[in-house]
Design a protein around this motif. Structure first.
Motif, PDB file in Angstrom:
ATOM      1  N   ALA A  10       0.839  -1.201   0.000  1.00 55.38           N
ATOM      2  CA  ALA A  10       0.000   0.000   0.000  1.00 55.38           C
ATOM      3  C   ALA A  10       0.872   1.249   0.000  1.00 55.38           C
ATOM      4  CB  ALA A  10      -0.926  -0.006   1.213  1.00 55.38           C
ATOM      5  N   PHE A  11       1.935   1.225   0.799  1.00 54.54           N
ATOM      6  CA  PHE A  11       2.844   2.372   0.867  1.00 54.54           C
ATOM      7  C   PHE A  11       3.559   2.591  -0.460  1.00 54.54           C
ATOM      8  CE2 PHE A  11       7.146   4.010   1.770  1.00 54.54           C
ATOM      9  CZ  PHE A  11       6.804   5.252   2.301  1.00 54.54           C
ATOM     10  N   VAL A  12       4.033   1.518  -1.084  1.00 58.23           N
ATOM     11  CA  VAL A  12       4.748   1.637  -2.362  1.00 58.23           C
ATOM     12  C   VAL A  12       3.825   2.196  -3.444  1.00 58.23           C
ATOM     13  CG1 VAL A  12       5.812   0.314  -4.235  1.00 58.23           C
ATOM     14  CG2 VAL A  12       6.459  -0.145  -1.868  1.00 58.23           C
ATOM     15  N   PHE A  13       2.598   1.701  -3.518  1.00 53.27           N
ATOM     16  CA  PHE A  13       1.652   2.195  -4.521  1.00 53.27           C
ATOM     17  C   PHE A  13       1.378   3.679  -4.295  1.00 53.27           C
ATOM     18  CE2 PHE A  13      -2.023   2.698  -7.101  1.00 53.27           C
ATOM     19  CZ  PHE A  13      -2.074   1.626  -7.990  1.00 53.27           C
ATOM     20  N   MET A  14       1.188   4.070  -3.041  1.00 51.01           N
ATOM     21  CA  MET A  14       0.932   5.474  -2.738  1.00 51.01           C
ATOM     22  C   MET A  14       2.124   6.343  -3.103  1.00 51.01           C
ATOM     23  SD  MET A  14       0.444   7.312   0.975  1.00 51.01           S
ATOM     24  CE  MET A  14       2.196   7.117   1.325  1.00 51.01           C
ATOM     25  N   MET A  15       3.331   5.929  -2.708  1.00 50.29           N
ATOM     26  CA  MET A  15       4.513   6.738  -2.953  1.00 50.29           C
ATOM     27  C   MET A  15       4.805   6.873  -4.449  1.00 50.29           C
ATOM     28  SD  MET A  15       5.565   8.044  -0.211  1.00 50.29           S
ATOM     29  CE  MET A  15       7.066   8.723  -0.925  1.00 50.29           C
ATOM     30  N   LEU A  16       4.654   5.797  -5.196  1.00 48.74           N
ATOM     31  CA  LEU A  16       4.893   5.877  -6.635  1.00 48.74           C
ATOM     32  C   LEU A  16       3.865   6.780  -7.303  1.00 48.74           C
ATOM     33  CD1 LEU A  16       5.910   2.220  -7.573  1.00 48.74           C
ATOM     34  CD2 LEU A  16       7.367   4.246  -7.429  1.00 48.74           C
ATOM     35  N   THR A  17       2.641   6.747  -6.819  1.00 47.61           N
ATOM     36  CA  THR A  17       1.620   7.652  -7.344  1.00 47.61           C
ATOM     37  C   THR A  17       2.022   9.107  -7.116  1.00 47.61           C
ATOM     38  OG1 THR A  17      -0.149   6.036  -6.975  1.00 47.61           O
ATOM     39  CG2 THR A  17      -0.793   8.346  -7.176  1.00 47.61           C
TER      40      THR A  17
END
Length: 268
Positions: free
Chosen positions: A248-255
């Motif tokens: 969830a954190f990786v998806f948010m940060m890449l966004t």
């Protein structure tokens, strides 16, 4: 969790739990049709999304400056955590980014948490009422993760054109990394591949990790007797909590990073 009955072998049990409740399975459309829809993935993704909106709205309405409740503290910690990451990563000015990042982070966590529900806890009673297949983890469905990634991709293109203009966006593709007219074809090929790789990697990374985790739980349920399933499932569930949060954190940060890049002016 229920055990696979005598009519089911381990392989058929695994195959059964990897099937989605879809329009094709219900005979509404043909198998392999473009219009086939995974009903279970849509249902649980909408359910977790509504749960997120209801909880956060309820906390916001009941928020107090006095002694906050534990739920209010938890929500405030999440909002502050996301806000700090947006502030540190996003260098433009756009009021949409922080709410978008918060929605993505919490929504994906809730969808990922469905992977901790025992494998037969929901599918078994669903089968008793006539629902033959039920997969409860939306992020273990590539159609869900890629839909979210394509939504982020659409925002990237929109803000790239809005901030830089069509000409600026075209120059960014044509004159980078080699600022020479003769290199335009090579630049276009390189930048187009790089641009398209962003949503693909964004969606496939989340799908791959959650699907792999789901398969491990299914294997534990299929290969072990019901009274020993906890031996494999419990340690994996504890480790999988880290995967749930990290993805969830990786998806948010890449966004945030991709949208920050979309807001940066070209420097050629």
């Amino acid at each position: 969790m229920a055990t696979p009955g005598e009519a089911l072998t381990s392989s058929s049990y695994i195959e059964h739990h990897l099937q989605h409740l879809s329009l094709a399975k219900l005979g509404v459309v043909a198998e392999g049709s473009f219009w086939n829809v995974h009903i279970d993935s849509l249902f649980f993704s909408v359910l977790t999304g509504v749960l997120f909106l209801w909880v956060f709205r309820s906390v916001a309405k009941k928020a107090t400056t006095g002694v906050p409740s534990r739920l209010q503290c938890a929500v405030e910690m999440v909002v502050e955590f996301v806000g700090e990451n947006v502030k540190d990563t996003f260098h433009g000015r756009n009021p949409l980014i922080a709410p978008l990042a918060l929605t993505i982070f919490v929504w994906i966590i809730l969808m990922n948490l469905m992977d901790l529900v025992p494998i037969d806890f929901l599918p078994y009673p669903a089968e008793l009422v006539g629902i033959p297949y039920l997969k409860v983890v939306p992020t273990a469905d590539v159609s869900i993760t890629m839909s979210m990634a394509l939504g982020v991709f659409a925002l990237m293109i929109y803000y790239s054109i809005k901030v830089k203009g069509i000409g600026g966006f075209a120059k960014e593709l044509a004159l980078h990394p080699f600022n020479h007219p003769l290199m335009i074809p090579f630049n276009l090929l390189l930048e187009t591949v790089s641009l398209l790789a962003k949503p693909i990697s964004l969606g496939m990374r989340l799908f791959g990790n959650m699907f792999a985790g789901e398969v491990v739980f299914i294997l534990c349920a299929a290969m072990l007797p019901w009274y020993l399933q906890w031996v494999g499932s419990l340690p994996w569930a504890i480790f999988h909590i880290l995967v749930i949060l990290i993805q969830a954190f990786v998806f948010m940060m890449l966004t945030i990073v991709y949208l920050s890049m979309a807001h940066e002016d070209s420097d050629h």
